[in-house]
Scaffold this motif. Structure first.
Motif, PDB file in Angstrom:
ATOM      1  N   UNK A  96       1.241  11.938   2.012  1.00  0.00           N
ATOM      2  CA  UNK A  96       0.769  12.833   3.054  1.00  0.00           C
ATOM      3  C   UNK A  96       1.401  14.208   2.843  1.00  0.00           C
TER       4      UNK A  96
ATOM      5  N   UNK B  66       0.877  -1.168   0.000  1.00  0.00           N
ATOM      6  CA  UNK B  66       0.000   0.000   0.000  1.00  0.00           C
ATOM      7  C   UNK B  66       0.920   1.225   0.000  1.00  0.00           C
TER       8      UNK B  66
ATOM      9  N   UNK C 196      -4.613  -5.030   7.547  1.00  0.00           N
ATOM     10  CA  UNK C 196      -5.082  -4.002   8.469  1.00  0.00           C
ATOM     11  C   UNK C 196      -4.138  -3.773   9.637  1.00  0.00           C
ATOM     12  N   UNK C 197      -3.363  -4.774   9.999  1.00  0.00           N
ATOM     13  CA  UNK C 197      -2.604  -4.704  11.247  1.00  0.00           C
ATOM     14  C   UNK C 197      -1.131  -4.430  11.042  1.00  0.00           C
ATOM     15  N   UNK C 198      -0.816  -3.844   9.904  1.00  0.00           N
ATOM     16  CA  UNK C 198       0.590  -3.685   9.544  1.00  0.00           C
ATOM     17  C   UNK C 198       1.125  -2.298   9.882  1.00  0.00           C
ATOM     18  N   UNK C 199       2.451  -2.229   9.924  1.00  0.00           N
ATOM     19  CA  UNK C 199       3.163  -1.022  10.294  1.00  0.00           C
ATOM     20  C   UNK C 199       3.381  -0.153   9.061  1.00  0.00           C
ATOM     21  N   UNK C 200       3.357   1.170   9.244  1.00  0.00           N
ATOM     22  CA  UNK C 200       3.617   2.104   8.146  1.00  0.00           C
ATOM     23  C   UNK C 200       5.025   2.650   8.270  1.00  0.00           C
ATOM     24  N   UNK C 201       5.673   2.844   7.108  1.00  0.00           N
ATOM     25  CA  UNK C 201       7.038   3.355   7.055  1.00  0.00           C
ATOM     26  C   UNK C 201       7.074   4.549   6.108  1.00  0.00           C
ATOM     27  N   UNK C 202       7.837   5.560   6.513  1.00  0.00           N
ATOM     28  CA  UNK C 202       7.837   6.812   5.771  1.00  0.00           C
ATOM     29  C   UNK C 202       9.173   7.098   5.109  1.00  0.00           C
ATOM     30  N   UNK C 203       9.105   7.858   4.019  1.00  0.00           N
ATOM     31  CA  UNK C 203      10.304   8.371   3.376  1.00  0.00           C
ATOM     32  C   UNK C 203      10.796   9.615   4.078  1.00  0.00           C
TER      33      UNK C 203
ATOM     34  N   UNK D 139       1.177   5.649   0.066  1.00  0.00           N
ATOM     35  CA  UNK D 139       0.470   6.818   0.569  1.00  0.00           C
ATOM     36  C   UNK D 139       1.261   8.099   0.281  1.00  0.00           C
TER      37      UNK D 139
ATOM     38  N   UNK E 131      -3.926   7.517  -1.460  1.00  0.00           N
ATOM     39  CA  UNK E 131      -3.364   6.212  -1.156  1.00  0.00           C
ATOM     40  C   UNK E 131      -3.720   5.267  -2.280  1.00  0.00           C
TER      41      UNK E 131
ATOM     42  N   UNK F 125       3.054   0.485   3.400  1.00  0.00           N
ATOM     43  CA  UNK F 125       2.800  -0.566   4.384  1.00  0.00           C
ATOM     44  C   UNK F 125       2.480  -1.843   3.629  1.00  0.00           C
TER      45      UNK F 125
ATOM     46  N   UNK G  81       5.253  13.797   2.241  1.00  0.00           N
ATOM     47  CA  UNK G  81       5.806  12.531   2.723  1.00  0.00           C
ATOM     48  C   UNK G  81       5.138  11.363   2.024  1.00  0.00           C
TER      49      UNK G  81
END
Lengths: 113, 112
Positions: free
Chosen positions: A36, A32, A98-105, A34, A49, A94, A90
């Motif tokens: 922001x 997935x 549904x229960x996964x962690x998000x990681x950002x650039x 995204x 997204x 992920x 940003x």
């Protein structure tokens, strides 16, 4: 391991010019993705997204658009920038679920002048 | 509509203090809650992820708790260091959504 790349890091563009910000993810498939925007004093606002190639959901009607031409590539665009488009953009990813962690650039600081 | 609030907005402490950052959310129907750290001009670094069925998670000097029924989470930082200075953000993933709803963050300054 997975990594996310976002560029450019900073960008100064005149009003009315086009915009293209790119984000790519390595080390995973079918993430997935995204976009922001973070404005001073306003927190992070979800713009777009995507759950798959060509599948884009827009959260806020505005002067921007997003595309996902490849599985791990997410592009944020505008045909004509406005002063109000200035901000810190940003990209995040992920694993599907549904229960996964998000990681950002590391973000792109866009200033429209 | 889910809303996330973080208190305080800013916090300044001397080095070595234990401190607590607060996060509250209006709808307890969430999949999970995630704490992030953001250094000035940088992206977000994930610190801890707490699933809705969990009560707490720990990583080094960080401990995050979750009370879903009351809509609250706390981030506990033990023995704070100047390197902990940053903005800390919490975010929840509401049920039925693939996206996160963020608070506005707590800006932490730890002085030597």
């Amino acid at each position: 391991s997975q990594t996310i790349h976002q560029w450019p890091a900073t960008l100064v563009q005149p009003v009315g010019s086009p915009l293209s910000l790119e984000c790519t993810v390595e080390g995973t498939s079918n993430p997935n993705l995204y976009w922001y925007r973070q404005a001073a004093g306003r927190g992070l606002q979800l713009l777009f997204y995507s759950v798959g190639i060509g599948q884009i959901s827009s959260e806020v009607p505005q002067n921007l658009s997003a595309s996902r031409p490849q599985d791990r590539q997410f592009i944020l665009s505008s045909k004509k920038l406005l002063l109000s488009d200035s901000g810190f953009y940003l990209c995040a990813w992920s694993v599907v679920g549904a229960y996964t962690e998000a990681f950002f650039g590391q973000g792109t600081r866009l200033t429209v002048v | 509509k889910q809303e996330v609030t973080q208190i305080p907005a800013a916090l300044s402490v001397p080095e070595g203090e234990n401190l607590v950052l607060n996060c509250s959310f209006t709808d307890s129907a969430i999949y999970n809650l995630q704490w992030f750290r953001q250094d000035p001009g940088k992206g977000l670094t994930s610190l801890l992820l707490i699933q809705s069925s969990q009560r707490e998670q720990t990583s080094g000097r960080l401990n995050a708790s979750l009370d879903k029924s009351s809509g609250r989470s706390t981030l506990y930082i033990a023995a704070s260091q100047p390197g902990d200075s940053a903005t800390y953000l919490c975010a929840v993933r509401p049920l039925g959504y693939s996206t996160l709803t963020f608070g506005k963050g707590t800006m932490l300054l730890v002085s030597p």
